[in-house]
Design a protein around this motif. Structure first.
Motif, PDB file in Angstrom:
ATOM      1  N   GLN A   1       0.832  -1.207   0.000  1.00 53.94           N
ATOM      2  CA  GLN A   1       0.000   0.000   0.000  1.00 53.94           C
ATOM      3  C   GLN A   1       0.863   1.251   0.000  1.00 53.94           C
ATOM      4  OE1 GLN A   1      -2.420  -0.671   3.465  1.00 53.94           O
ATOM      5  NE2 GLN A   1      -4.001  -1.784   2.329  1.00 53.94           N
TER       6      GLN A   1
ATOM      7  N   HIS B   1       3.870  10.027  -7.853  1.00 56.36           N
ATOM      8  CA  HIS B   1       4.716  10.360  -9.002  1.00 56.36           C
ATOM      9  C   HIS B   1       3.975  10.145 -10.321  1.00 56.36           C
ATOM     10  CE1 HIS B   1       8.462  11.153  -6.879  1.00 56.36           C
ATOM     11  NE2 HIS B   1       8.093  10.210  -6.033  1.00 56.36           N
ATOM     12  N   GLY B   2       2.662   9.949 -10.247  1.00 56.05           N
ATOM     13  CA  GLY B   2       1.854   9.822 -11.462  1.00 56.05           C
ATOM     14  C   GLY B   2       1.799   8.418 -12.028  1.00 56.05           C
ATOM     15  N   VAL B   3       2.289   7.410 -11.288  1.00 56.14           N
ATOM     16  CA  VAL B   3       2.290   6.028 -11.769  1.00 56.14           C
ATOM     17  C   VAL B   3       1.105   5.301 -11.139  1.00 56.14           C
ATOM     18  CG1 VAL B   3       3.577   3.855 -11.861  1.00 56.14           C
ATOM     19  CG2 VAL B   3       4.796   6.035 -11.997  1.00 56.14           C
ATOM     20  N   CYS B   4       0.230   4.752 -11.988  1.00 50.02           N
ATOM     21  CA  CYS B   4      -0.916   4.020 -11.457  1.00 50.02           C
ATOM     22  C   CYS B   4      -1.109   2.734 -12.258  1.00 50.02           C
ATOM     23  CB  CYS B   4      -2.178   4.876 -11.476  1.00 50.02           C
ATOM     24  SG  CYS B   4      -2.606   5.526 -13.066  1.00 50.02           S
TER      25      CYS B   4
ATOM     26  N   TYR C   1       1.236  -0.654 -16.054  1.00 46.07           N
ATOM     27  CA  TYR C   1       1.239   0.639 -15.361  1.00 46.07           C
ATOM     28  C   TYR C   1       1.232   1.780 -16.363  1.00 46.07           C
ATOM     29  CZ  TYR C   1       2.122  -1.771 -11.008  1.00 46.07           C
ATOM     30  OH  TYR C   1       1.992  -2.577  -9.913  1.00 46.07           O
TER      31      TYR C   1
ATOM     32  N   LEU D   1       4.039   5.582  -5.657  1.00 44.07           N
ATOM     33  CA  LEU D   1       3.999   5.578  -7.123  1.00 44.07           C
ATOM     34  C   LEU D   1       2.918   6.522  -7.641  1.00 44.07           C
ATOM     35  CD1 LEU D   1       4.546   1.789  -7.888  1.00 44.07           C
ATOM     36  CD2 LEU D   1       6.143   3.665  -8.311  1.00 44.07           C
ATOM     37  N   GLN D   2       1.751   6.514  -6.999  1.00 42.23           N
ATOM     38  CA  GLN D   2       0.680   7.416  -7.417  1.00 42.23           C
ATOM     39  C   GLN D   2       1.086   8.867  -7.222  1.00 42.23           C
ATOM     40  OE1 GLN D   2      -2.807   6.056  -5.347  1.00 42.23           O
ATOM     41  NE2 GLN D   2      -3.397   4.694  -7.012  1.00 42.23           N
TER      42      GLN D   2
ATOM     43  N   HIS E   1       1.085   9.134 -15.817  1.00 43.40           N
ATOM     44  CA  HIS E   1       0.272  10.235 -16.341  1.00 43.40           C
ATOM     45  C   HIS E   1      -0.589   9.680 -17.478  1.00 43.40           C
ATOM     46  CE1 HIS E   1       2.483  12.817 -13.660  1.00 43.40           C
ATOM     47  NE2 HIS E   1       3.629  12.413 -14.197  1.00 43.40           N
TER      48      HIS E   1
ATOM     49  N   ALA F   1       2.323   1.665  -3.495  1.00 44.43           N
ATOM     50  CA  ALA F   1       1.291   2.145  -4.427  1.00 44.43           C
ATOM     51  C   ALA F   1       1.039   3.638  -4.223  1.00 44.43           C
ATOM     52  CB  ALA F   1       0.001   1.351  -4.245  1.00 44.43           C
ATOM     53  N   THR F   2       1.023   4.080  -2.971  1.00 39.38           N
ATOM     54  CA  THR F   2       0.816   5.502  -2.672  1.00 39.38           C
ATOM     55  C   THR F   2       1.970   6.344  -3.216  1.00 39.38           C
ATOM     56  OG1 THR F   2      -0.390   4.931  -0.666  1.00 39.38           O
ATOM     57  CG2 THR F   2       0.461   7.171  -0.810  1.00 39.38           C
TER      58      THR F   2
END
Length: 181
Positions: free
Chosen positions: A108, A117-120, A157, A114-115, A160, A111-112
Motif C-alpha cells: 500500500q 509520481h503519477g504512476v498508477c 502501469y 507511485l501514485q 500520467h 502504491a501511494t
C-alpha cells in the motif's frame, strides 16, 4: 573596317564609366567615410561574435539545468522508494505471524508513493482486450466472451497519460462447447 575596329562605338550605346582613382591626399572626406565604415563594421562584427558566444553559453547552461532537473526528479523518486525498501527489511526481520500484514502495508505504501509520481496500475481483468494497454501471452477457452481479459500475469502501469508497462494477460477465446453446437 567596322566601328569596333576603328574604336568608334555605335550611336545607340554609351560607354561604361571607369572607376575613378582614390581621392587625392588633400581630399579627406572619402578616407574619413571609409574609416567610419570600417569602425562600424568592426563594432558590428564584435557584437555578432559576443551574441554568438552568449547564445552558446545559454545552450550549455540550459542543457546543464535540464540534466540537473532530471537528476533531482530521480533523486526524489529514489528517496520515496527507499522508504519502501526500509519497510521490506523490517518485515523480513519480524516474526512470521506479522509478516503478511507487514507486506500488505508495504504494498500500500509503495502504491501511494507511485501514485504520488503519477504512476498508477492498469485495470485489466474482465475488460475487453486493448492492444494499447495489454500484451496477450495466452489465448484460452473460458465462459467469458471472446476477447475478454480473464487473467493478469503481470500488471501494467501508466505514468500520467502514457503506458509505461503493458499488462501481460490471458485472453478468452470464448466457450468452445457453445461454438461447436
Amino acid at each position: 573596317m567596322s566601328n569596333a575596329e576603328n574604336g568608334q562605338e555605335p550611336a545607340g550605346k554609351e560607354k561604361p564609366e571607369i572607376a575613378k582613382p582614390p581621392a587625392e591626399a588633400g581630399d579627406t572626406s572619402g578616407t574619413a567615410e571609409t574609416d567610419l565604415q570600417k569602425k562600424a563594421f568592426a563594432e558590428l562584427n564584435d557584437r555578432f561574435l559576443r551574441l554568438a558566444a552568449d547564445f552558446e553559453n545559454y545552450k550549455k547552461r540550459s542543457e546543464r539545468d535540464r540534466a540537473s532537473l532530471v537528476a533531482l526528479a530521480n533523486e526524489r523518486f529514489a528517496c520515496d522508494i527507499l522508504e519502501v525498501v526500509d519497510n521490506i527489511e523490517r518485515a523480513l526481520k519480524s516474526d512470521d505471524a506479522h509478516l503478511r500484514e507487514g507486506i500488505v502495508q508495504i504494498r500500500q505504501l509503495l502504491a501511494t508513493r507511485l501514485q504520488g509520481h503519477g504512476v498508477c496500475p492498469l485495470e485489466s481483468l474482465k475488460k475487453p482486450f486493448n492492444p494499447q494497454e495489454h500484451e496477450a501471452i495466452a489465448h484460452v477457452p473460458s465462459d467469458q466472451p471472446a476477447g475478454t481479459v480473464i487473467d493478469e500475469v503481470s500488471r501494467g502501469y501508466r505514468m500520467h497519460d502514457k503506458v509505461i508497462r503493458f499488462a501481460k494477460v490471458a485472453v478468452s477465446k470464448g466457450n468452445e462447447n457453445n461454438q461447436e453446437a
